[in-house]
Design a protein around this motif. Structure first.
Motif, mmCIF file in Angstrom:
data_model
loop_
_atom_site.group_PDB
_atom_site.id
_atom_site.type_symbol
_atom_site.label_atom_id
_atom_site.label_comp_id
_atom_site.label_asym_id
_atom_site.label_seq_id
_atom_site.Cartn_x
_atom_site.Cartn_y
_atom_site.Cartn_z
ATOM 1 N N UNK A 89 0.853 -1.179 0.000
ATOM 2 C CA UNK A 89 0.000 0.000 0.000
ATOM 3 C C UNK A 89 0.892 1.233 0.000
ATOM 4 N N UNK A 90 0.760 2.090 -0.996
ATOM 5 C CA UNK A 90 1.619 3.257 -1.138
ATOM 6 C C UNK A 90 1.549 4.177 0.080
ATOM 7 N N UNK A 91 0.436 4.192 0.766
ATOM 8 C CA UNK A 91 0.259 5.086 1.913
ATOM 9 C C UNK A 91 1.206 4.737 3.058
ATOM 10 N N UNK A 92 1.601 3.460 3.191
ATOM 11 C CA UNK A 92 2.455 3.007 4.278
ATOM 12 C C UNK A 92 3.811 2.581 3.725
ATOM 13 N N UNK A 93 4.812 2.479 4.597
ATOM 14 C CA UNK A 93 6.161 2.151 4.143
ATOM 15 C C UNK A 93 6.632 0.807 4.661
ATOM 16 N N UNK A 94 6.876 0.718 5.948
ATOM 17 C CA UNK A 94 7.487 -0.463 6.541
ATOM 18 C C UNK A 94 6.558 -1.164 7.526
ATOM 19 N N UNK A 95 5.461 -0.528 7.868
ATOM 20 C CA UNK A 95 4.506 -1.057 8.829
ATOM 21 C C UNK A 95 3.096 -0.691 8.346
ATOM 22 N N UNK A 96 2.140 -1.529 8.688
ATOM 23 C CA UNK A 96 0.744 -1.202 8.383
ATOM 24 C C UNK A 96 -0.039 -1.199 9.695
ATOM 25 N N UNK A 97 -1.121 -0.451 9.792
ATOM 26 C CA UNK A 97 -1.946 -0.507 11.010
ATOM 27 C C UNK A 97 -2.519 -1.919 11.184
ATOM 28 N N UNK A 98 -2.500 -2.426 12.411
ATOM 29 C CA UNK A 98 -3.000 -3.781 12.676
ATOM 30 C C UNK A 98 -4.471 -3.950 12.309
ATOM 31 N N UNK A 99 -5.219 -2.873 12.272
ATOM 32 C CA UNK A 99 -6.633 -2.992 11.891
ATOM 33 C C UNK A 99 -6.782 -3.501 10.457
ATOM 34 N N UNK A 100 -5.695 -3.420 9.664
ATOM 35 C CA UNK A 100 -5.737 -3.940 8.294
ATOM 36 C C UNK A 100 -5.404 -5.429 8.233
ATOM 37 N N UNK A 101 -4.964 -6.013 9.356
ATOM 38 C CA UNK A 101 -4.632 -7.435 9.383
ATOM 39 C C UNK A 101 -5.907 -8.279 9.353
ATOM 40 N N UNK A 102 -5.811 -9.389 8.648
ATOM 41 C CA UNK A 102 -6.886 -10.384 8.578
ATOM 42 C C UNK A 102 -8.211 -9.792 8.107
ATOM 43 N N UNK A 103 -8.112 -8.857 7.166
ATOM 44 C CA UNK A 103 -9.335 -8.244 6.621
ATOM 45 C C UNK A 103 -9.648 -8.766 5.223
ATOM 46 N N UNK A 104 -8.989 -9.862 4.832
ATOM 47 C CA UNK A 104 -9.188 -10.521 3.538
ATOM 48 C C UNK A 104 -8.713 -9.672 2.360
ATOM 49 N N UNK A 105 -7.792 -8.724 2.639
ATOM 50 C CA UNK A 105 -7.196 -7.895 1.597
ATOM 51 C C UNK A 105 -5.691 -7.868 1.806
ATOM 52 N N UNK A 106 -4.925 -8.094 0.761
ATOM 53 C CA UNK A 106 -3.472 -8.091 0.868
ATOM 54 C C UNK A 106 -2.954 -6.667 1.016
ATOM 55 N N UNK A 107 -2.230 -6.427 2.111
ATOM 56 C CA UNK A 107 -1.569 -5.143 2.339
ATOM 57 C C UNK A 107 -0.064 -5.309 2.405
ATOM 58 N N UNK A 108 0.415 -6.537 2.617
ATOM 59 C CA UNK A 108 1.842 -6.835 2.676
ATOM 60 C C UNK A 108 2.194 -7.718 1.482
ATOM 61 N N UNK A 109 3.341 -7.446 0.870
ATOM 62 C CA UNK A 109 3.715 -8.207 -0.327
ATOM 63 C C UNK A 109 3.909 -9.693 -0.021
#
Length: 163
Positions: free
Chosen positions: A132-152
């Motif tokens: 996700x272009x908005x984030x760099x090295x970390x993503x908010x945990x609320x995005x975890x396990x939401x059935x959408x890939x945020x980490x490569x």
């Protein structure tokens, strides 16, 4: 309570390290309640987040955060403690936007070394190579396990414990 750096001598004289504005008023840095760089208002109690200085809204009671001389040629006219440079030398952000988990510079230089040394991901974040272009090295945990890939590496869906 806001932390104020540097303090005056008690007689209204600003301490060394403050930057004087053309109008003669000293400008001082402070630390906001969110532990970010701020601009100290003349009342010496109010600390305005750096990114709310010269934003067109008078936040300080006397409006000194929108001082005409200070806001005339942003970022050159701003006190240096309010400005952070990006990897591209022509780009800048407000200093309170550095290490906030968001890609404010557009090249992640406000979040990653060698330009910036940020602490590891905080408790509400998951470290991964972000897609996700908005984030760099970390993503908010609320995005975890939401059935959408945020980490490569898909770790946000398979390894992250979630919020």
């Amino acid at each position: 309570m806001n932390k104020i750096f540097p303090q005056g001598d008690g007689n209204g004289n600003a301490a060394a390290g403050t930057k004087a504005l053309p109008g003669g008023e000293g400008v001082q840095t402070c630390v906001t309640l969110m532990n970010r760089t701020g601009f100290l208002c003349h009342d010496r109690r109010s600390c305005v987040p750096a990114s709310r200085v010269c934003d067109g809204v008078r936040t300080c009671a006397q409006g000194e955060d929108e001082d005409e001389a200070m806001c005339r040629d942003v970022p050159q006219s701003l006190p240096s403690f309010l400005v952070a440079r990006c990897g591209n030398p022509t780009s800048w952000i407000y200093s309170d936007q550095k290490c906030d988990g968001i890609n404010n510079c557009g090249d992640c230089s406000d979040e990653l070394s060698p330009v910036t040394a940020c602490p590891p991901c905080g408790p509400g974040w998951w470290r991964c190579p972000s897609t996700v272009f908005k984030y760099c090295d970390c993503i908010p945990r609320v995005l975890c396990r939401d059935h959408t890939q945020h980490c490569s590496d898909w770790s946000d869906e398979y390894s992250c414990p979630g919020p």
